[in-house]
Design an enzyme around this catalytic site. Sequence first.
Site, PDB file in Angstrom:
ATOM      1  N   HIS A 192       2.548   3.317  -8.908  1.00 36.74           N
ATOM      2  CA  HIS A 192       2.415   1.883  -9.231  1.00 36.74           C
ATOM      3  C   HIS A 192       3.629   1.415 -10.041  1.00 36.74           C
ATOM      4  O   HIS A 192       4.154   0.327  -9.823  1.00 36.74           O
ATOM      5  CB  HIS A 192       1.136   1.627 -10.035  1.00 36.74           C
ATOM      6  N   ASP A 224       0.835  -1.208   0.000  1.00 34.05           N
ATOM      7  CA  ASP A 224       0.000   0.000   0.000  1.00 34.05           C
ATOM      8  C   ASP A 224       0.873   1.262   0.000  1.00 34.05           C
ATOM      9  O   ASP A 224       1.993   1.245   0.510  1.00 34.05           O
ATOM     10  CB  ASP A 224      -0.899  -0.028   1.251  1.00 34.05           C
ATOM     11  N   LEU A 260      11.799 -20.278  -4.913  1.00 33.44           N
ATOM     12  CA  LEU A 260      10.680 -19.460  -4.430  1.00 33.44           C
ATOM     13  C   LEU A 260       9.481 -19.574  -5.374  1.00 33.44           C
ATOM     14  O   LEU A 260       9.656 -19.647  -6.593  1.00 33.44           O
ATOM     15  CB  LEU A 260      11.137 -17.989  -4.390  1.00 33.44           C
TER      16      LEU A 260
END
Length: 227
Positions: A30, A12, A124
Amino acid sequence: MNELKHIAIIMDGNGRWAKKQGFMKRIVGHEEGAKRVREITIHASNLGVKYLTLYAFSTENWKRPEGEVGFLMKLMDRYLKNELSLFLENDVRFEIIGEISKLPKDLRQTIEFTKEKTAHFKGLTQVLAVNYGSKNEIVRAVNKAVNAGIEVDEHRFDELLDTAGMDPVDILIRTGGEKRLSNYLLWQAAYSELYFTDTLWPDFHVGELDEIIKEFHKTQRRFGAVK
Ligand code: FPP
């Protein structure tokens, strides 16, 4: 040391970051945030974490202006195309959670292509939560059980969620100063350690993740038992 298999992040603060830097457009935040996604993914991969789950677009984010929604969809598409080499070089498997059928066709195709190309990797797993909301996921899982005519217990229910096969969340981080979960991994984070930081996502860096992990290892996790 606590076992650390799964880190989840609510990224956020992109819009506020852009404003703070003097940019008129929130989308600049963004764009910068996507760069942190890359750095944190490499770092988590080097640390030997099994799952990194990132909240990229929620079921509620459709309420944003059309231009911002469109930009985020294109950004994710571009990100996946650009990062394929990163996944291939770092043994990173790519996965997705959320109601994918509602996403633009181009993005769905890129998601499927990236999943396919990385499916065999054992390092991962980077999981993007796109058009994801816990309530939506849980209702879809309930309907799967109803349609299959099966009665569930906790373990079987786990297997009906989008996160089937993944370990529960150990660390859940939210950047940007708010202290809420925003419909994110409510089932999977039942016993996760929560970390809230004022740092805006585009300012978040690997050093801060290391500090959080250090704190995590100092915590005595009891999972309801007495130790
Ligand atoms: C919240 O910040 C962030 C989002 C809704 C989108 C998260 C997207 C990214 C980090 C970049 C794209 C991701 C990938 C995987 C390429 P906000 O816009 O709500 O910020 P604000 O609270 O300051 O307005």
